[in-house]
Motif scaffolding. Structure first.
Motif, PDB file in Angstrom:
ATOM      1  N   GLY A   1       0.779  -1.225   0.000  1.00  0.00           N
ATOM      2  CA  GLY A   1       0.000   0.000   0.000  1.00  0.00           C
ATOM      3  C   GLY A   1       0.815   1.281   0.000  1.00  0.00           C
ATOM      4  O   GLY A   1       0.245   2.374  -0.049  1.00  0.00           O
ATOM      5  N   LYS A   2       2.135   1.161   0.040  1.00  0.00           N
ATOM      6  CA  LYS A   2       2.988   2.362   0.047  1.00  0.00           C
ATOM      7  C   LYS A   2       3.172   2.871  -1.380  1.00  0.00           C
ATOM      8  O   LYS A   2       3.386   2.108  -2.308  1.00  0.00           O
ATOM      9  CB  LYS A   2       4.354   2.049   0.670  1.00  0.00           C
ATOM     10  N   ARG A   3       3.083   4.185  -1.557  1.00  0.00           N
ATOM     11  CA  ARG A   3       3.166   4.782  -2.893  1.00  0.00           C
ATOM     12  C   ARG A   3       4.595   5.008  -3.366  1.00  0.00           C
ATOM     13  O   ARG A   3       4.841   5.155  -4.563  1.00  0.00           O
ATOM     14  CB  ARG A   3       2.419   6.119  -2.900  1.00  0.00           C
ATOM     15  N   LYS A   4       5.518   5.059  -2.441  1.00  0.00           N
ATOM     16  CA  LYS A   4       6.901   5.354  -2.814  1.00  0.00           C
ATOM     17  C   LYS A   4       7.445   4.291  -3.755  1.00  0.00           C
ATOM     18  O   LYS A   4       7.248   3.104  -3.564  1.00  0.00           O
ATOM     19  CB  LYS A   4       7.779   5.436  -1.566  1.00  0.00           C
ATOM     20  N   ARG A   5       8.149   4.742  -4.786  1.00  0.00           N
ATOM     21  CA  ARG A   5       8.778   3.835  -5.735  1.00  0.00           C
ATOM     22  C   ARG A   5      10.261   4.175  -5.835  1.00  0.00           C
ATOM     23  O   ARG A   5      10.652   5.340  -5.771  1.00  0.00           O
ATOM     24  CB  ARG A   5       8.115   3.952  -7.109  1.00  0.00           C
TER      25      ARG A   5
ATOM     26  N   ALA B   1       3.846  -6.045  -5.257  1.00  0.00           N
ATOM     27  CA  ALA B   1       2.726  -5.679  -4.399  1.00  0.00           C
ATOM     28  C   ALA B   1       1.972  -6.901  -3.878  1.00  0.00           C
ATOM     29  O   ALA B   1       1.572  -6.951  -2.716  1.00  0.00           O
ATOM     30  CB  ALA B   1       1.762  -4.764  -5.165  1.00  0.00           C
TER      31      ALA B   1
END
Length: 296
Positions: A268-272, A280
């Motif tokens: 669920g983390k948006r950081k890439r 995921a």
């Protein structure tokens, strides 16, 4: 649960020992007692609050705004995303959790084995082990099961996965994948789940076990001429620390070696992170494998 030493609290909550000491000085919490040797011991109620703090930190709250707050206030902060949003467990999952809670070890082992035979290894992992692991984690966070019960579950699943993977023999197809966890992450169930998804595809998976120093991972990857390094992070591992470790490992690896990272800490983390394959969901592993084989 009796009072725990600092190392056990770190394992239980995922909050590093150094952080606990800093909070003690800066925010006057936690407030451990001391044993006869002067070592810190953390009462059960403080460990429960630390669990709440860890969850709030993962949601983006800053330590300065929450560490000194009372437990009731912390629980209220979690409620919108946690308590009210918690979905009832699937009846089959709930039945397995009951077996864990009641320590019905033989029945748990037999039931898991039945599901494995029925579903096959890959579906067993993605359709049962993954949601069951999440539900076990939720039950632990809500105080419905203890650490001993969580360990009982983990031990049974790990033994079953190891046996199933071993029965497949050594993979003979590319890629060659080196698997491990970073320092501070002692949970290896995620690695076994990854291997169980990839082994039926003929992938050569080699595990270094848990908590391998970054320099050693990079050296082993180079010396062993691996194609991919895969690292896993459990829900107990701080997300910020995970991303920092991934970035450092990516910098340490040659560009020719791919880096895959996944697990509940990243979910669920948006950081890439550039040049890192962030997995995921378990099913995404097979897509990543297909893409790698097409490109190589």
């Amino acid at each position: 649960m009796s009072a725990l030493p600092i190392a056990a609290v770190e394992r239980d909550t995922g909050i590093p020992k150094d952080t606990l000491r800093v909070w003690e000085r800066r925010y006057a919490f936690p407030q451990p007692v001391r044993d006869d040797k002067g070592e810190r011991l953390y009462p059960a109620e403080q460990v429960e609050k630390l669990r709440l703090l860890r969850r709030l930190l993962d949601q983006g709250h800053r330590p300065g705004s929450i560490v000194a707050a009372p437990t009731e206030a912390l629980a209220a902060l979690l409620e919108p995303a946690g308590e009210r949003g918690r979905e009832p467990a699937d009846p089959g999952i709930a039945a397995l959790i009951d077996l864990v809670r009641l320590h019905r070890s033989a029945e748990l082992r037999a039931t898991l084995q039945q599901h494995l035979v029925k579903l096959g290894l890959q579906r067993f992992v993605s359709e049962l082990v993954a949601p069951l692991s999440r539900a076990i984690g939720e039950a632990w966070l809500h105080g419905e099961i203890g650490v001993a019960e969580e360990h009982l579950f983990t031990e049974h699943v790990q033994n079953l996965l190891r046996s199933s993977i071993s029965s497949l023999g050594t993979g003979s197809r590319s890629p060659r994948i080196l698997m491990t966890t970073l320092p501070g992450e002692e949970h290896i169930l995620g690695l076994l789940m990854v291997e169980a998804m990839l082994a039926p595809e003929g992938v050569q998976c080699i595990s270094l076990g848990a908590q391998t120093p970054l320099a050693d991972i990079a050296q082993a990857a180079r010396d062993g001429q691996f194609d991919i390094v895969a690292v896993s992070f459990s829900a107990a591992f701080p997300a910020r620390q995970a991303f920092r470790g991934i970035e450092q490992l990516r910098d340490a690896l040659p560009a020719s070696i791919a880096l895959w990272a996944g697990g509940a800490a990243l979910h669920g983390k948006r950081k890439r992170i550039d040049k890192v394959q962030q997995i995921a969901q378990l099913d995404d592993l097979l897509d990543a494998l297909t893409d790698w084989r097409k490109a190589n």
